[in-house]
Design a protein around this motif. Structure first.
Motif, short mmCIF file in Angstrom:
data_model
loop_
_atom_site.label_atom_id
_atom_site.label_comp_id
_atom_site.label_asym_id
_atom_site.label_seq_id
_atom_site.Cartn_x
_atom_site.Cartn_y
_atom_site.Cartn_z
N ARG A 170 45.33 -73.64 8.57
CA ARG A 170 44.71 -73.98 7.28
C ARG A 170 45.64 -73.56 6.16
NH1 ARG A 170 38.79 -71.92 5.03
NH2 ARG A 170 38.82 -73.13 3.08
N VAL A 171 45.92 -74.48 5.27
CA VAL A 171 46.85 -74.22 4.17
C VAL A 171 46.07 -73.76 2.94
CG1 VAL A 171 48.59 -75.22 2.63
CG2 VAL A 171 48.47 -75.94 5.02
N SER A 172 46.56 -72.71 2.29
CA SER A 172 45.98 -72.25 1.03
C SER A 172 47.12 -71.68 0.17
CB SER A 172 44.91 -71.18 1.26
OG SER A 172 45.48 -69.97 1.71
N TRP A 173 46.91 -71.71 -1.13
CA TRP A 173 47.94 -71.22 -2.03
C TRP A 173 48.18 -69.73 -1.85
CZ3 TRP A 173 51.22 -74.35 -3.97
CH2 TRP A 173 50.85 -75.67 -4.30
N LEU A 174 47.12 -68.98 -1.51
CA LEU A 174 47.27 -67.54 -1.30
C LEU A 174 48.15 -67.27 -0.09
CD1 LEU A 174 46.54 -64.64 -2.01
CD2 LEU A 174 44.48 -64.87 -0.59
N LYS A 175 47.95 -68.01 0.99
CA LYS A 175 48.77 -67.83 2.19
C LYS A 175 50.23 -68.21 1.93
CE LYS A 175 45.04 -68.61 5.55
NZ LYS A 175 44.56 -69.48 6.66
N ILE A 176 50.42 -69.29 1.19
CA ILE A 176 51.78 -69.72 0.86
C ILE A 176 52.48 -68.67 0.00
CG2 ILE A 176 53.16 -71.44 -0.37
CD1 ILE A 176 51.09 -73.53 0.45
#
Length: 263
Positions: free
Chosen positions: A199-205
């Motif tokens: 799952r992609v999220s800005w926080l993870k990136i």
């Protein structure tokens, strides 16, 4: 506009002066003014009124961080604060898991009661709570064994301890902490990349980018694992940034700095 790390630090912490025993060098680092004696600061190079903070041979002058070394220290302390904040949140998560493991049945009953209340409301908006991914995840959590949850809490506490140890070591610019940060951060990079595939999220990136940059920055600037000359080159850089500044500052008499250039 470039940041003058030396004067910025001196403005907050004050100057660091030193009186070398070598007569020629001592004369060039010292100046008499109408307000009293002044000595050249080892960090910013400006003259500061008052008695020197130390005295002795020039090769025993304190290694005062300045220039690029001072900038690197600022970056390390930024990373230290980030590690400390992360460690505190992980400790809170571990405590929450531990408390949940001790009252799992009560939390499950409370969850089912709230679900019964909310089910008609969500059904009005054509949303089936019984097949919601969030609800399914919570129900699966309730199915975990007590011992499994205790193990999760213990692992979280161990991870938080590593983060907090990193934070303390980085704040004081300890070399062992730099190695620990690089190894520990790099070890979790594959997991962070795997989470992005799920799952992609800005926080993870943002977290992944920050950790990659932190690893590369510490590796290269601190010359870890023998890179760019290793520890010997790193110590030589630190020493030149301090003692060379004393010698270079002393090579130009204060009177010469005040003479205007010919037109």
């Amino acid at each position: 506009m470039a940041i003058d790390w030396d004067r910025r630090t001196c403005a907050r912490r004050g100057h660091v002066t030193y009186a070398p025993l070598e007569p020629g060098l001592r004369v060039r680092l010292h100046a008499e003014t109408a307000l009293g004696s002044a000595w050249r600061c080892l960090r910013c190079g400006d003259f500061a009124l008052g008695e020197p903070h130390g005295s002795g041979p020039a090769d025993e002058a304190p290694l005062v961080p300045r220039g690029a070394v001072l900038r690197d220290l600022f970056v390390l302390r930024f990373l230290a604060v980030e590690r400390a904040v992360r460690g505190v949140f992980i400790v809170l998560a571990a405590v929450a898991v531990w408390k949940f493991s001790n009252s799992q049945d009560a939390v499950r009953r409370l969850f089912d009661e709230y679900l019964d209340v909310l089910r008609p409301v969500f059904r009005h908006f054509h949303y089936d709570l019984d097949h919601s991914p969030v609800v399914d995840t919570l129900r699966n959590t309730f199915g975990y064994r007590h011992q499994t949850l205790l193990l999760v809490a213990a692992l979280l506490l161990a991870y938080a301890l590593v983060e907090l140890v990193e934070a303390v070591g980085l704040w004081y610019a300890r070399r062992w902490a730099e190695y620990l940060t690089v190894v520990a951060t790099a070890a979790f990079l594959p997991l962070e990349i795997y989470e992005l595939t799920e799952r992609v999220s800005w926080l993870k990136i943002a977290t992944l980018v920050l950790n990659v940059l932190a690893v590369l920055y510490i590796l290269l600037t601190k010359r870890l694992f023998g890179l760019r000359g290793g520890h010997r080159a790193f110590e030589a850089e630190r020493r030149s940034a301090s003692l060379l500044e004393v010698e270079e500052s002393a090579s130009v008499p204060p009177e010469a700095e005040e003479v205007p250039a010919p037109r």
